[in-house]
Scaffold this active site. Structure first.
Site, PDB file in Angstrom:
ATOM      1  N   GLU A  15      67.525  36.455  61.454  1.00 31.47           N
ATOM      2  CA  GLU A  15      68.493  35.495  60.921  1.00 31.47           C
ATOM      3  C   GLU A  15      68.865  35.737  59.460  1.00 31.47           C
ATOM      4  O   GLU A  15      70.021  35.614  59.091  1.00 31.47           O
ATOM      5  CB  GLU A  15      67.955  34.056  61.023  1.00 31.47           C
ATOM      6  CG  GLU A  15      67.863  33.529  62.414  1.00 31.47           C
ATOM      7  CD  GLU A  15      66.441  33.570  62.911  1.00 31.47           C
ATOM      8  OE1 GLU A  15      66.078  32.713  63.693  1.00 31.47           O
ATOM      9  OE2 GLU A  15      65.693  34.480  62.489  1.00 31.47           O
ATOM     10  N   ASP A 101      64.090  33.545  65.336  1.00 35.13           N
ATOM     11  CA  ASP A 101      62.938  32.644  65.421  1.00 35.13           C
ATOM     12  C   ASP A 101      62.647  32.258  66.867  1.00 35.13           C
ATOM     13  O   ASP A 101      63.545  32.238  67.715  1.00 35.13           O
ATOM     14  CB  ASP A 101      63.188  31.385  64.586  1.00 35.13           C
ATOM     15  CG  ASP A 101      63.218  31.680  63.097  1.00 35.13           C
ATOM     16  OD1 ASP A 101      62.647  32.708  62.689  1.00 35.13           O
ATOM     17  OD2 ASP A 101      63.828  30.895  62.348  1.00 35.13           O
ATOM     18  N   ASP A 103      61.915  29.406  68.205  1.00 38.20           N
ATOM     19  CA  ASP A 103      62.194  28.051  68.668  1.00 38.20           C
ATOM     20  C   ASP A 103      63.544  28.015  69.387  1.00 38.20           C
ATOM     21  O   ASP A 103      64.189  29.038  69.589  1.00 38.20           O
ATOM     22  CB  ASP A 103      62.158  27.059  67.508  1.00 38.20           C
ATOM     23  CG  ASP A 103      63.141  27.430  66.404  1.00 38.20           C
ATOM     24  OD1 ASP A 103      63.951  28.359  66.602  1.00 38.20           O
ATOM     25  OD2 ASP A 103      63.101  26.801  65.335  1.00 38.20           O
ATOM     26  N   GLU A 105      66.454  26.908  68.458  1.00 38.15           N
ATOM     27  CA  GLU A 105      67.580  27.350  67.648  1.00 38.15           C
ATOM     28  C   GLU A 105      67.624  28.868  67.590  1.00 38.15           C
ATOM     29  O   GLU A 105      68.690  29.482  67.726  1.00 38.15           O
ATOM     30  CB  GLU A 105      67.455  26.768  66.237  1.00 38.15           C
ATOM     31  CG  GLU A 105      68.770  26.571  65.521  1.00 38.15           C
ATOM     32  CD  GLU A 105      69.599  25.450  66.118  1.00 38.15           C
ATOM     33  OE1 GLU A 105      70.830  25.517  65.988  1.00 38.15           O
ATOM     34  OE2 GLU A 105      69.033  24.533  66.719  1.00 38.15           O
ATOM     35  N   TYR A 326      55.178  30.502  61.033  1.00 41.48           N
ATOM     36  CA  TYR A 326      56.467  29.844  61.220  1.00 41.48           C
ATOM     37  C   TYR A 326      56.397  28.374  60.839  1.00 41.48           C
ATOM     38  O   TYR A 326      55.467  27.665  61.227  1.00 41.48           O
ATOM     39  CB  TYR A 326      56.907  29.986  62.672  1.00 41.48           C
ATOM     40  CG  TYR A 326      58.338  29.589  62.914  1.00 41.48           C
ATOM     41  CD1 TYR A 326      59.361  30.109  62.130  1.00 41.48           C
ATOM     42  CD2 TYR A 326      58.665  28.684  63.920  1.00 41.48           C
ATOM     43  CE1 TYR A 326      60.674  29.748  62.344  1.00 41.48           C
ATOM     44  CE2 TYR A 326      59.980  28.320  64.138  1.00 41.48           C
ATOM     45  CZ  TYR A 326      60.984  28.857  63.348  1.00 41.48           C
ATOM     46  OH  TYR A 326      62.289  28.489  63.570  1.00 41.48           O
ATOM     47  N   ARG A 328      58.528  25.832  61.418  1.00 46.37           N
ATOM     48  CA  ARG A 328      59.083  24.787  62.298  1.00 46.37           C
ATOM     49  C   ARG A 328      58.222  24.706  63.544  1.00 46.37           C
ATOM     50  O   ARG A 328      58.412  25.462  64.491  1.00 46.37           O
ATOM     51  CB  ARG A 328      60.543  25.081  62.653  1.00 46.37           C
ATOM     52  CG  ARG A 328      61.486  24.988  61.462  1.00 46.37           C
ATOM     53  CD  ARG A 328      62.942  25.049  61.867  1.00 46.37           C
ATOM     54  NE  ARG A 328      63.804  24.950  60.702  1.00 46.37           N
ATOM     55  CZ  ARG A 328      64.284  25.996  60.023  1.00 46.37           C
ATOM     56  NH1 ARG A 328      63.970  27.221  60.420  1.00 46.37           N
ATOM     57  NH2 ARG A 328      65.054  25.827  58.976  1.00 46.37           N
ATOM     58  N   HIS A 373      53.707  28.051  69.656  1.00 45.37           N
ATOM     59  CA  HIS A 373      53.615  27.907  68.211  1.00 45.37           C
ATOM     60  C   HIS A 373      52.206  27.522  67.779  1.00 45.37           C
ATOM     61  O   HIS A 373      51.495  26.808  68.470  1.00 45.37           O
ATOM     62  CB  HIS A 373      54.575  26.829  67.723  1.00 45.37           C
ATOM     63  CG  HIS A 373      56.008  27.233  67.818  1.00 45.37           C
ATOM     64  ND1 HIS A 373      57.026  26.443  67.378  1.00 45.37           N
ATOM     65  CD2 HIS A 373      56.591  28.348  68.311  1.00 45.37           C
ATOM     66  CE1 HIS A 373      58.183  27.048  67.594  1.00 45.37           C
ATOM     67  NE2 HIS A 373      57.934  28.195  68.164  1.00 45.37           N
TER      68      HIS A 373
END
Length: 924
Positions: A15, A101, A103, A105, A326, A328, A373
């Protein structure tokens, strides 16, 4: 591969540029690592749709709600250059790794990249939760496909937010104010803050008194709170309801009784008290779990006084540069490697007895926590201490890393243990001592008084040696520090050395801070931890909430918005309903629910998976059936005695039944506005619009006004008289803008004179000409206070009065003084960084006319409002500059030329391009 052929190239897409730079260091030369700089495409605004689509099924939302909620996506204008570069690199590559990432998103970004790039080479989804050489190596060996369920969950959330925003926001525009926004999570967050303010407004303060008594025994002094009279507890703040009434069986001491009792107890003196009870209990305290996104935001708010967005910005830097995992995540779990590293480091730093025999295991915290996670922890299989990374981090980054490191280490350490001693002390007053006092009116006979005190003795610090979790403000909390008490047993005699009575007022619940609001949202299951920072920023930026120090104060505008939603779309701001929607999105992410059926139920009312009202009414039908909403009623709040708070176009104001009005100043919070304060504001309003006289120089009347942001004076410029001599329409002449001037803090609206007003209107004042430069020196009042100006140089003044009294000699002397950092002073660069990786030029942050900005001497970008000069990182500065370059130069608006031929040609070209792009842009 043929002999002499080039080495196969692998394209890795992440990203952010900072993340790309870090990962590139761990990969060989046959890998090219590039950043998408976030999402590359999104739902366009309806106005941005191609002309032939604006009247079709995609015209309202860029989503076809009748055809399985098919979304129309377009590449963002600022990402076209990025996409072009990625396509070029992909043509030169033999494999594509999507390393966004892990997740929802990140999964969606990977999916959008696939849709746009349309790779013809093998594609691998590469995921990792920390950026270390070992983690990247493991990720390369364990690739997978894009997870369609995670993509569905993110797309559902995006479409859901579009539907709610676009259906409900227009209702707010019509009935409250233009430009407002409603959102599935932001509206509920706003309601939380408003509900807390409503509690504060309903609160009726009650007064009560209590006592402390001082004791000494064997040379040790301590203080205990007087708790009982004849076995009945003395009332404290928590014993009163919010209407100010005593709600429990307790003694409600007034000032006279408390003071009389204090005098009698102090007079007991030597051997005046005895130990009635001594109890000792074992004390055990467990360490807090490792950080999740939510708890990290809360703790950074408590300990570092940061807002949620600054916390996430700094955490993102630490993650992208390989310092933490990470950031989040809603899981509190640690990997086996992390647990081993934490235990080893705790043992090394704090001793073998600080680590329990077995590792501590923390289950996932949130119901929908993603098992892949971990909690937020230092990166790597061996943790670096804060001292080891200090040289590479700025103070803000180091502070957050230190917090994460300590919390992780402490989570694997032993409990803090000890004992809690509680003493109950008895004192007796004979009937003769009670009679004749204020207390004697309620008590006949002797009085037995008890005082209690507790003290905790920690015998084994355990995890406290590394870290102790902060606490949010509590409504009722004894501020007394735990005392070290003498060892006493029942029957021991003590000396009474004094007693003090103190009066108190009950307090309303404390306002939310960012930390406590995040906790409240998480506890209720509202939103996702990864979105909390953005949600809070939105409600502040939209003017629904103001910040007063750390406290979040709702505006009257927020009251109007929440009231409209509660009365007309109640379930959209219902806490349980919002949490249920979040749980449904989690079910979509795990493949347990179908996104199309869920959206059909929510929006169209088809089915009953998530109906808005009843079983078959969806959002569309509910909005269509709202009927006429009384805008005046929505924007009115009764204060009492015929006084009403109204939210108008230019801000909130008070209105009486007789029609008199008064502005509500910006700094008055809703819970501070009572009838007494309203009368003060009406009194100020009586002077509002007072004509002070006529300016002899212009002939204009000068008026004193009470504005929303404080009192000010202005000149009244009459409208030009219309000429009746000619019927031909005349060109409109620009209106003359009246001069205005804010009153000094020492001035009063009711007493300001014409002479003072003219002085304010004549600012800036010319003090004189500098004897050396020949340039004028002026004094004026600015945003940050009074100052003098000489060319491009300026200096702050100590008082506002100096604006009018400063002499030329004094001004020259002030300008001759060395410049100091501070308001209105010339400053060197605010921050300095290394050379930009793209331009090769040194990057600095400077203070500009419109605020601080980042520059490499060629490209400039304003520091975002959500960030600060102190917390912005070097990598973030590079990233912002890269984003600005990707957008290209700002297109200036020019007057459109009325050339029919060019317009027709452009339209035809656009139509051809639209037809070619439409299929590619839509989701397959």
């Amino acid at each position: 591969m043929k002999e002499g052929a080039a080495v196969a190239k692998k394209l890795v897409i992440v990203e952010s540029p900072a993340k790309a730079k870090t990962i590139a260091n761990y990969l060989g030369e046959d890998y090219t690592v590039k950043a998408s700089v976030g999402h590359i495409r999104d739902l366009p605004q309806p106005s941005e749709l191609p002309a032939d689509m604006k009247k079709g099924p995609y015209g309202k939302f860029a989503v076809d709600v009748e055809n399985d909620f098919d979304a129309y996506y377009v590449v963002s204008s600022d990402k076209k250059k990025v996409v072009t570069e990625l396509k070029k690199l992909l043509k030169e590559s033999d494999e594509l790794y999507l390393a966004t990432d892990e997740d929802r998103e990140g999964e969606a970004i990977a999916w959008h990249l696939l849709q746009v790039l349309k790779p013809k080479v093998p594609v691998k989804r590469m995921v990792f939760h920390e950026i270390t050489k070992e983690a990247i190596g493991r990720a390369l060996e364990n690739t997978r496909d894009v997870d369609a369920a995670l993509v569905d969950a993110q797309e559902t959330r995006r479409i859901l937010d579009r539907l709610v925003g676009y259906e409900v926001s227009p209702v707010l525009w019509r009935k409250v104010a233009p430009g407002l926004s409603a959102g599935r999570v932001q509206s509920v967050a706003t309601r939380l803050v408003v509900d807390r303010e409503r509690e504060r407004m309903r609160h009726v303060s009650a007064s009560y008194w209590d006592l402390d008594a001082d004791f000494t025994v064997s040379g040790t002094d301590f203080t205990a709170k007087v708790s009982h009279l004849n076995g009945v507890r003395i009332a404290s703040g928590r014993d009163f309801s919010d209407n100010g009434q005593l709600s429990a069986e307790a003694w409600h001491l007034d000032e006279d009784s408390a003071q009389a009792l204090a005098v009698k107890l102090a007079a007991l003196g030597a051997s005046g008290a005895f130990v009635e009870g001594a109890m000792q209990k074992p004390y055990t305290r467990r360490p807090a779990a490792p950080f999740t996104t939510s708890t990290l935001q809360q703790e950074a708010g408590r300990k570092l006084k940061w807002n949620a967005r600054d916390t996430m910005r700094t955490a993102q830097f630490l993650y992208e540069n390989g310092y933490i995992t990470y950031m989040r995540t809603d899981s509190t779990a640690l990997s086996a490697e992390a647990t081993k590293a934490a235990r080893a480091q705790a043992k090394s730093l704090f001793g073998a007895d600080s680590v329990p025999a077995q590792p501590r295991v923390y289950a996932k915290k949130a119901k929908g926590a993603q098992e892949a996670h971990e909690a937020i922890r230092p990166a790597g299989d061996h943790f670096r201490t804060p001292d080891q990374v200090a040289s590479a981090l700025n103070p803000s980054q180091l502070a957050l890393y230190d917090l994460i490191w300590k919390r992780t280490i402490a989570s694997q350490m032993t409990d803090a243990t000890g004992t809690t001693d509680t003493l109950t002390i008895g004192m007796d007053l004979p009937a003769s001592e009670v009679a004749g006092t204020a207390l004697g009116k309620e008590i006949s006979g002797e009085l037995h008084v008890n005082a209690t005190v507790s003290g905790t003795v920690i015998t084994h610090r355990g995890f406290l040696a590394a870290y102790e979790e902060g606490r949010d403000e509590k409504r009722y909390e004894d501020a007394r520090e735990d005392q070290r008490l003498p060892k006493l047993v029942q029957g021991d005699v003590l000396d009474v050395t004094g007693a003090q009575a103190s009066g108190h007022q009950t307090t309303p619940p404390p306002r939310y801070t960012e930390a406590s609001l995040v906790k409240a949202m998480e506890d209720r299951g509202i939103g996702r931890p990864s979105t909390y920072a953005a949600t809070i920023s939105v409600i502040v930026d939209r003017g629904y909430v103001n910040k007063r120090g750390q406290a979040l104060v709702p505006t009257w505008l927020a009251f109007s918005v929440v009231r409209l939603l509660e009365e007309n779309l109640g379930r959209l701001v219902d806490y349980d309903f919002t949490a249920t929607m979040e749980a449904d999105l989690d079910r979509i992410a795990t493949g347990e629910a179908d996104r199309v059926k869920w959206l059909q139920s929510f929006y169209l009312g088809e089915g009953n998976a998530a109906p808005l009202v009843g079983e078959n009414q969806g959002l569309r039908e509910k909005v269509d059936s709202l009927g006429e909403i009384d805008a005046r009623a929505v924007n009115s709040m009764e204060l009492g005695e015929g006084v009403t708070v109204r939210v108008g176009k230019f801000g909130p104001y008070l209105e009486r039944e007789d029609g008199k009005r008064a502005n509500i100043p910006f700094e008055i919070a809703p819970d501070e506005l009572d009838l007494a304060k309203a009368e003060e504001l009406f009194a100020v309003a009586e002077n509002d619009g007072r004509i002070l006289g006529t300016d002899p120089a212009t002939g204009y009347e000068i008026q004193a006004l009470a504005g929303r942001f404080g009192p000010y004076v202005t000149e009244v410029i009459p409208e030009p008289a219309e000429s009746e001599e000619s019927e031909k329409p005349k060109k409109k002449t620009a209106k003359i803008k009246p001069r205005t001037g804010s009153l000094f803090k020492s001035m009063d609206l009711a007493t300001i004179t014409l002479e003072q007003a003219l002085q304010l209107l004549d600012l800036p004042r010319v003090v004189g000409t500098h004897p050396e430069s020949g340039e004028e020196i002026t004094t004026q009042n600015g945003r940050f206070g009074p100052y003098l100006k000489h060319g491009t140089d300026s200096r702050s003044l100590e008082t506002e009065e100096q604006i009018f009294t400063l002499t030329l000699e004094e001004a020259v002397a002030i300008l001759a003084q060395p410049k100091v950092r501070g308001r209105a002073a010339a400053k060197p660069p605010l921050r300095e960084f290394d050379d930009d990786p793209e331009s090769g030029k040194k990057v600095t942050i400077k203070d500009g006319r419109f605020g601080p900005y980042i520059t490499d001497g060629v490209t400039n970008i304003t520091v975002p409002r959500s960030e600060t000069v102190e917390t912005i990182t070097q990598e973030r500065a590079f990233e912002l500059l890269a984003e600005k370059r990707a957008k290209g130069p700002v297109k200036r608006k020019t007057a459109a030329k009325k050339t029919t031929a060019k317009k027709t040609t452009a339209k035809k070209t656009a139509t051809k391009k639209t037809t070619a792009k439409k299929t590619a842009a839509k989701k397959a």
